[in-house]
Write a protein that holds these residues in place. Structure first.
Motif, PDB file in Angstrom:
ATOM      1  N   ALA A 559      46.166  31.711  37.133  1.00  0.00           N
ATOM      2  CA  ALA A 559      46.930  32.930  37.405  1.00  0.00           C
ATOM      3  C   ALA A 559      45.989  34.036  37.869  1.00  0.00           C
ATOM      4  CB  ALA A 559      47.688  33.363  36.170  1.00  0.00           C
ATOM      5  N   TYR A 560      44.893  34.250  37.157  1.00  0.00           N
ATOM      6  CA  TYR A 560      43.942  35.289  37.542  1.00  0.00           C
ATOM      7  C   TYR A 560      43.167  34.890  38.810  1.00  0.00           C
ATOM      8  CZ  TYR A 560      44.869  37.380  32.987  1.00  0.00           C
ATOM      9  OH  TYR A 560      45.473  37.953  31.905  1.00  0.00           O
ATOM     10  N   GLN A 561      42.917  33.590  38.978  1.00  0.00           N
ATOM     11  CA  GLN A 561      42.221  33.143  40.179  1.00  0.00           C
ATOM     12  C   GLN A 561      43.046  33.407  41.422  1.00  0.00           C
ATOM     13  OE1 GLN A 561      38.937  31.707  40.055  1.00  0.00           O
ATOM     14  NE2 GLN A 561      39.164  32.365  42.177  1.00  0.00           N
ATOM     15  N   MET A 562      44.354  33.182  41.322  1.00  0.00           N
ATOM     16  CA  MET A 562      45.260  33.469  42.433  1.00  0.00           C
ATOM     17  C   MET A 562      45.293  34.969  42.720  1.00  0.00           C
ATOM     18  SD  MET A 562      48.490  34.708  43.357  1.00  0.00           S
ATOM     19  CE  MET A 562      49.313  34.803  41.808  1.00  0.00           C
ATOM     20  N   LEU A 563      45.227  35.794  41.677  1.00  0.00           N
ATOM     21  CA  LEU A 563      45.255  37.249  41.847  1.00  0.00           C
ATOM     22  C   LEU A 563      44.004  37.718  42.588  1.00  0.00           C
ATOM     23  CD1 LEU A 563      46.742  39.880  41.174  1.00  0.00           C
ATOM     24  CD2 LEU A 563      45.503  39.949  39.015  1.00  0.00           C
ATOM     25  N   LEU A 564      42.826  37.204  42.209  1.00  0.00           N
ATOM     26  CA  LEU A 564      41.590  37.594  42.881  1.00  0.00           C
ATOM     27  C   LEU A 564      41.597  37.176  44.344  1.00  0.00           C
ATOM     28  CD1 LEU A 564      38.764  36.886  40.270  1.00  0.00           C
ATOM     29  CD2 LEU A 564      39.351  39.077  41.289  1.00  0.00           C
ATOM     30  N   THR A 565      42.096  35.962  44.597  1.00  0.00           N
ATOM     31  CA  THR A 565      42.145  35.462  45.976  1.00  0.00           C
ATOM     32  C   THR A 565      43.036  36.337  46.833  1.00  0.00           C
ATOM     33  OG1 THR A 565      41.777  33.215  45.173  1.00  0.00           O
ATOM     34  CG2 THR A 565      42.691  33.449  47.394  1.00  0.00           C
ATOM     35  N   THR A 566      44.167  36.779  46.272  1.00  0.00           N
ATOM     36  CA  THR A 566      45.109  37.610  47.023  1.00  0.00           C
ATOM     37  C   THR A 566      44.502  38.969  47.358  1.00  0.00           C
ATOM     38  OG1 THR A 566      46.946  36.526  45.860  1.00  0.00           O
ATOM     39  CG2 THR A 566      47.436  38.598  46.986  1.00  0.00           C
ATOM     40  N   LEU A 567      43.674  39.520  46.462  1.00  0.00           N
ATOM     41  CA  LEU A 567      43.142  40.877  46.653  1.00  0.00           C
ATOM     42  C   LEU A 567      41.817  40.913  47.409  1.00  0.00           C
ATOM     43  CD1 LEU A 567      43.880  42.397  43.130  1.00  0.00           C
ATOM     44  CD2 LEU A 567      45.115  42.849  45.249  1.00  0.00           C
ATOM     45  N   GLU A 568      41.215  39.750  47.749  1.00  0.00           N
ATOM     46  CA  GLU A 568      39.901  39.748  48.394  1.00  0.00           C
ATOM     47  C   GLU A 568      39.901  40.500  49.725  1.00  0.00           C
ATOM     48  OE1 GLU A 568      38.596  35.731  48.757  1.00  0.00           O
ATOM     49  OE2 GLU A 568      37.731  35.661  46.738  1.00  0.00           O
ATOM     50  N   THR A 569      40.958  40.311  50.494  1.00  0.00           N
ATOM     51  CA  THR A 569      41.009  40.998  51.786  1.00  0.00           C
ATOM     52  C   THR A 569      41.478  42.438  51.650  1.00  0.00           C
ATOM     53  OG1 THR A 569      43.242  40.145  52.117  1.00  0.00           O
ATOM     54  CG2 THR A 569      41.435  38.827  53.002  1.00  0.00           C
ATOM     55  N   GLU A 570      42.262  42.713  50.679  1.00  0.00           N
ATOM     56  CA  GLU A 570      42.815  44.073  50.467  1.00  0.00           C
ATOM     57  C   GLU A 570      41.762  45.006  49.889  1.00  0.00           C
ATOM     58  OE1 GLU A 570      45.666  47.106  50.494  1.00  0.00           O
ATOM     59  OE2 GLU A 570      45.791  45.083  51.343  1.00  0.00           O
ATOM     60  N   ASP A 571      41.012  44.539  48.894  1.00  0.00           N
ATOM     61  CA  ASP A 571      40.036  45.410  48.219  1.00  0.00           C
ATOM     62  C   ASP A 571      38.897  44.558  47.657  1.00  0.00           C
ATOM     63  OD1 ASP A 571      38.721  47.493  46.961  1.00  0.00           O
ATOM     64  OD2 ASP A 571      40.097  47.558  45.240  1.00  0.00           O
ATOM     65  N   PRO A 572      37.922  44.207  48.495  1.00  0.00           N
ATOM     66  CA  PRO A 572      36.800  43.407  48.027  1.00  0.00           C
ATOM     67  C   PRO A 572      36.049  44.118  46.898  1.00  0.00           C
ATOM     68  CG  PRO A 572      36.827  43.504  50.419  1.00  0.00           C
ATOM     69  CD  PRO A 572      37.833  44.503  49.937  1.00  0.00           C
ATOM     70  N   GLY A 573      35.801  43.398  45.806  1.00  0.00           N
ATOM     71  CA  GLY A 573      35.101  43.977  44.663  1.00  0.00           C
ATOM     72  C   GLY A 573      35.984  44.843  43.780  1.00  0.00           C
ATOM     73  N   LEU A 574      37.262  45.003  44.148  1.00  0.00           N
ATOM     74  CA  LEU A 574      38.249  45.785  43.365  1.00  0.00           C
ATOM     75  C   LEU A 574      37.739  47.210  43.084  1.00  0.00           C
ATOM     76  CD1 LEU A 574      39.381  43.054  40.786  1.00  0.00           C
ATOM     77  CD2 LEU A 574      40.402  43.641  42.991  1.00  0.00           C
ATOM     78  N   THR A 575      37.164  47.837  44.077  1.00  0.00           N
ATOM     79  CA  THR A 575      36.624  49.194  43.885  1.00  0.00           C
ATOM     80  C   THR A 575      37.714  50.245  43.778  1.00  0.00           C
ATOM     81  OG1 THR A 575      36.434  49.436  46.298  1.00  0.00           O
ATOM     82  CG2 THR A 575      34.497  48.599  45.094  1.00  0.00           C
ATOM     83  N   ARG A 576      38.939  49.901  44.261  1.00  0.00           N
ATOM     84  CA  ARG A 576      40.039  50.893  44.209  1.00  0.00           C
ATOM     85  C   ARG A 576      41.100  50.521  43.151  1.00  0.00           C
ATOM     86  NH1 ARG A 576      40.063  49.608  49.637  1.00  0.00           N
ATOM     87  NH2 ARG A 576      42.271  48.985  49.542  1.00  0.00           N
ATOM     88  N   CYS A 577      40.741  49.645  42.250  1.00  0.00           N
ATOM     89  CA  CYS A 577      41.757  49.198  41.260  1.00  0.00           C
ATOM     90  C   CYS A 577      42.049  50.242  40.188  1.00  0.00           C
ATOM     91  CB  CYS A 577      41.320  47.881  40.617  1.00  0.00           C
ATOM     92  SG  CYS A 577      39.917  48.045  39.488  1.00  0.00           S
TER      93      CYS A 577
END
Length: 621
Positions: A559-577
């Protein structure tokens, strides 16, 4: 129903009414009884006149009231119907009278005697037989020996004039000064004599025995004159059976009073007004919380009159003069206050009616003048009682409010404890999921929207349990097909559990829904709860096939792996989370909102994850 005594017959009376056709209806039992004297009228007239004169003047809830009287052809006095006398209660129901009920009884008797003395009247035959009970409320009665303190022929200090009065009465309840011989100056008659009699009643209720049992009148007189006081039938001292405050009150009320030479010298015994204050203090000390100081009267035994009542009309004659009667009061100080206020209004009306009456006879004018004088004295006493009861009723009401608030506060503590236990149980499960190190990303996602498969995804801080400013507060706009949403649903269910823990404590979580600026906290909470429920309904149930083997809070790694994969192009490194990655001293890694939540996590580590402390909602307002 009738009962016979040595001097009179007591009959239970009732009233008849007429139907619409003029026929006599069935008799209705009334709260009245008639005492019909069996002795010749001329012999009994002075005693009856004294009784009627006192009853007409003294109007108090603890003094028996008068319906009417006839002196010809047979003496008849109509009074309210009582359940029985205090003597009946002591003899037949001794074990049923609790200590608190005994104090309540004594307090009522003392109130009645205080009113009698306020009218400058002495009873001189106070004993349990002369105290009636109605629904647990005592009425002082039988004024056949009563005398006035202010009469010209019997003024205070005129010892010889009162000596004949002092010779009558009941020996076991008579004060020592009433036994004084002529060479000692004769009987000393004053209000203190009634206080002594009251002390014997207190003693009897405190120890459960009749004073001077088995002794003749001569033996009683000799003991009392010698300064002795009653012992128990076993010969033992009585003090051990009485509560300490009652013991001291009895001793103060039956002191020998040897220093007094005439009635003008103040007695060492307390007045009935002082006795009322002391007994009311005892009631307050042992009152049942929330019921007030009068609640103990309900523990008194009840008496059920039996037999067929005699119609009141049969007892009445044209010469009868009915007087106002008030229903005796029991229960709370508020009940007593209401009755006393009615008594004040009744007295004012009677005074006004008498003052407006046109009376030609000088004798009648004198009688009316004396009656008005007595009524004004009664009015003064009633108004004083009303003021005292008003304060007592206010104090009782305040105490009841405090008791209600205390019970509410106790229940609130219990509920908070229960709620905290449930939240801690959920929190422990959440900590296991949120502290999982298998996938390094925020563990509490939240999705909003869903039209056409498009959602806005936000993250929730696992310490503050509030929605973060993900992507500047706008969230990540993602297309989540049904299969992707299904795979993410275990993580979303974990978020739902976490948010419900905080919402259940009445605290908002900041969901990205429309909030009006002036919306109340209750409205915000309702809207957020509705949003959580709506998301849960849109997800596969927890008990579905993919979750059946998973305990609460445990989320599959994919579940979390799918979430990271989905956000890689949107926000690499999750700097805007809206969250920052931190490692606590205990080794726990978590994505936490900067600020206070981050500082708390740095200090306490894993124990802060998913934890909610229950706080009373009134402190949050």
């Amino acid at each position: 129903m009738s009962a016979h005594g040595g001097m009179c017959t007591c009959m239970h009376a009732c009233t008849h009414s007429l139907t619409s056709t003029g026929r006599r209806a069935a008799p209705q039992v009334g709260s009245a009884c008639a005492y019909i004297w069996t002795r010749p009228t001329d012999e009994m007239a002075p005693s009856v006149r004294r009784e009627v004169r006192v009853l007409a003047r003294v109007q108090h809830p603890n003094v028996v009231r008068l319906f009417g009287v006839c002196l010809r052809p047979v003496v008849r006095v109509v009074l309210p119907l009582a359940d029985g006398s205090l003597r009946d209660a002591i003899s037949d129901h001794r074990d049923a009278i609790s200590a608190q009920a005994a104090v309540a009884l004594l307090c009522g008797i003392a109130r009645g005697m205080a009113a009698i003395h306020a009218h400058a009247i002495l009873h001189l035959d106070l004993k349990p037989e002369n105290v009636l009970l109605s629904h647990g409320e005592p009425w002082v009665t039988d004024f056949g020996l009563a005398t006035s303190q202010t009469s010209d022929a019997q003024a205070i200090g005129s010892v010889s004039a009162l000596s004949s009065v002092a010779q009558r009465g009941t020996a076991r309840y008579k004060a020592p000064e009433l036994f004084r011989l002529r060479r000692q100056g004769g009987a000393l008659v004053s209000t203190a004599a009634d206080v002594y009699s009251f002390a014997l009643i207190m003693w009897e209720l405190a120890v459960g025995e009749v004073p001077w049992a088995g002794m003749s009148d001569v033996e009683v007189m000799a003991n009392v004159m010698a300064g002795e006081r009653p012992l128990l039938e076993s010969g033992e001292e009585w003090e051990a059976r009485a509560r300490p405050d009652m013991r001291e009150l009895i001793k103060a009320s039956w002191v020998q009073d040897t220093q007094r030479v005439d009635a003008q010298v103040p007695s060492e015994r307390p007045s009935f007004a002082a006795l009322v204050s002391s007994l009311e203090a005892m009631l307050e000390d042992q009152a049942i919380p929330g019921q007030g100081v009068e609640a103990s009267s309900s523990t008194l035994p009840s008496f059920t009159p039996r037999g067929t009542p005699i119609p009141l009309a049969v007892l009445a004659t044209e010469g009868a003069r009915p007087l106002a009667w008030a229903v005796p009061v029991g229960g709370t100080p508020a009940d007593r206050l209401e009755q006393m206020e009615l008594t004040v209004m009744e007295l004012l009306a009677q005074v006004a009616a008498l003052e407006a009456a046109q009376i030609a006879s000088e004798v009648e004018r004198t009688d009316v003048h004396e009656e008005v004088k007595g009524l004004r004295t009664a009015l003064k006493t009633a108004e004083a009682d009303a003021r005292r009861l008003e304060a007592l009723a206010g104090e009782t009401a305040a105490m009841q409010v405090r008791q209600v608030l205390l019970r509410a506060e106790q229940r609130e503590v219990e509920l908070r404890t229960e709620m905290q236990a449930m939240i801690d149980k959920v929190g422990q499960a959440l900590q296991e999921a949120l502290g999982e190190k298998s996938v390094d990303c925020p563990k509490l996602p939240w999705v909003h929207g869903g039209a056409g498969g498009w959602y806005r995804l936000f993250f929730v801080c696992p310490v503050a349990l509030e929605v973060a400013e993900t992507n500047g507060g706008n969230g990540y706009k993602l297309l989540l097909p049904k299969a992707a949403l299904h795979k993410l649903s275990p993580a979303l269910h974990t978020t739902i559990h976490a948010l419900r823990s905080k919402l259940g404590c009445g605290r908002a979580v900041g969901l990205p829904i429309q909030h009006k600026a002036n919306r109340s906290m209750a409205a915000v909470l309702a809207k957020e709860v509705a949003a959580v429920d709506a998301l849960e309904r849109s997800l596969p149930p927890v008990e579905g096939p993919r979750m059946a083997s998973q305990p609460l809070g445990v989320v599959p790694k994919e579940a979390y792996q799918m979430l990271l994969t989905t956000l890689e192009t949107e926000d690499p490194g999750l700097t805007r989370c809206g969250l920052v990655r931190l490692t606590a001293p205990d080794g726990t890694v978590a994505w936490v909102r900067p600020g206070a939540a981050a500082e708390r996590f740095r200090l306490e580590g894993k124990h802060t994850l998913g934890r909610v402390d229950v706080v009373p909602q009134r402190l949050l307002a």
